[in-house]
Design a protein around this motif. Structure first.
Motif, short mmCIF file in Angstrom:
data_model
loop_
_atom_site.label_atom_id
_atom_site.label_comp_id
_atom_site.label_asym_id
_atom_site.label_seq_id
_atom_site.Cartn_x
_atom_site.Cartn_y
_atom_site.Cartn_z
N SER A 22 21.71 -45.00 53.25
CA SER A 22 22.00 -44.09 54.36
C SER A 22 22.07 -42.64 53.90
O SER A 22 21.54 -41.73 54.54
N THR A 23 22.75 -42.42 52.76
CA THR A 23 22.91 -41.06 52.25
C THR A 23 21.56 -40.45 51.86
O THR A 23 21.25 -39.30 52.20
N LEU A 24 20.74 -41.23 51.15
CA LEU A 24 19.44 -40.72 50.71
C LEU A 24 18.48 -40.51 51.88
O LEU A 24 17.61 -39.63 51.83
N LEU A 25 18.64 -41.30 52.95
CA LEU A 25 17.78 -41.15 54.13
C LEU A 25 18.14 -39.92 54.95
O LEU A 25 17.26 -39.21 55.43
N TRP A 26 19.42 -39.66 55.13
CA TRP A 26 19.85 -38.71 56.15
C TRP A 26 20.40 -37.40 55.63
O TRP A 26 20.58 -36.46 56.40
N SER A 27 20.68 -37.30 54.35
CA SER A 27 21.31 -36.06 53.86
C SER A 27 20.28 -35.10 53.28
O SER A 27 19.13 -35.48 53.01
N ASP A 28 20.71 -33.88 53.06
CA ASP A 28 19.87 -32.86 52.44
C ASP A 28 19.89 -33.09 50.93
O ASP A 28 20.91 -32.84 50.27
N LEU A 29 18.80 -33.54 50.39
CA LEU A 29 18.76 -33.92 48.97
C LEU A 29 18.73 -32.73 48.02
O LEU A 29 18.74 -32.92 46.80
#
Length: 293
Positions: A22-29
């Protein structure tokens, strides 16, 4: 709890996979704090994985030696502290905020900040691990606390809100809301199967990483003392073990026979020995956490 033998463990792996995807899909990397959280989750999850696997392989509850576990946790926590200190944008990002006072904060310096971060991250990690002894006891307080830290991250990451509320402005911290929401959501999904009678336990794989994540976010948003208050249940569980072990060793050395303060430690087992049902202990600890949060 003999009837719980055979219940699948390492369910924390499902939580961590859900959080990371979820974090890798939706956050600003490109956000540095997101990668700090990915590192902490993965590192402490790996320590827990090895510990859980050792317990299963050896068919006992010993697992990894305490010294090895603390050593690996220490390396990860100190690594996070050093990174956060040298990538801070302002002095307030490394100062200790004293809550309930408008402008009171204490500059920590490199050594102070590193020691504080180490204590918060490793302490939180092991506190959640110690508390995870009854069905649903650890995960729901963790969900509540991480949700509250997500609010701090959102407000602290907004220059207008942080100024209005007199909390430190941490540039980029608002992105941590996505991580917090992912952890809260994954935690609630896990609770569906971890509620009494549990179909799965999260094991050290889940508890060590979730605790470390809580501590790291509190350090980033400069709310370590607030975390100490919100996580009162985790704190008192840990203190109960420390008191019990210390008093037992002291009385054994002095009188030749160890004495106990509590009927059993951690504290949740003391209340079970007093006659509380497991579900009563769990829900009452949830209520206390809700009040503290």
């Amino acid at each position: 709890h003999i009837e719980k033998m055979g219940t699948p463990t390492m369910g924390g792996g499902l939580i961590l996979i859900s959080i990371l995807i979820s974090t890798l899909l939706w956050s600003d990397l490109s956000n540095k704090y997101i990668w700090v959280m990915v590192f902490v989750t993965t590192a402490f999850g790996f320590i827990g994985l090895v510990d859980d696997y050792s317990k299963i392989k050896q068919k006992n509850s010993d697992g990894m030696s305490a010294l090895t576990k603390y050593f690996l946790q220490s390396i990860a926590a100190i690594g996070v502290a050093v990174y956060l200190f040298f990538n801070a944008n302002s002095l307030q990002e490394t100062s200790l905020l004293i809550p309930f006072f408008k402008d009171l904060s204490i500059p920590m310096g490199f050594i102070g900040f590193t020691v504080l971060t180490y204590l918060v991250v490793v302490g939180s990690s092991n506190a959640v691990n110690l508390t995870d002894g009854l069905d649903g006891l650890a995960i729901m307080p963790a969900v509540m606390i991480i949700s509250a830290l997500g609010i701090f991250a959102y407000l602290g990451g907004n220059v207008i809100f942080s100024d209005y509320l007199d909390i430190p402005y941490i540039n980029g911290a608002g992105e941590l809301v996505i991580y917090c929401a992912a952890l809260a959501g994954a935690g609630l999904g896990f609770l569906w199967f971890n509620a009494y009678p549990a179909e799965v336990f999260m094991g050290d794989l889940g508890s060590l990483s979730i605790g470390a994540a809580m501590g790291t976010i509190a350090v980033i948003v400069r709310q370590e003392i607030i975390l100490l208050i919100m996580a009162g249940v985790f704190v008192i569980e840990t203190v109960s073990v420390m008191l019990q072990v210390s008093y037992f060793r002291y009385t054994k050395k002095k009188y030749g026979k160890g004495k106990r303060i509590f009927l059993m430690a951690p504290l949740h087992h003391h209340f079970e020995k007093k006659g509380w049902k497991e579900t009563q202990v769990v829900v009452r600890f949830w209520i206390i956490t809700m009040m503290l949060v």
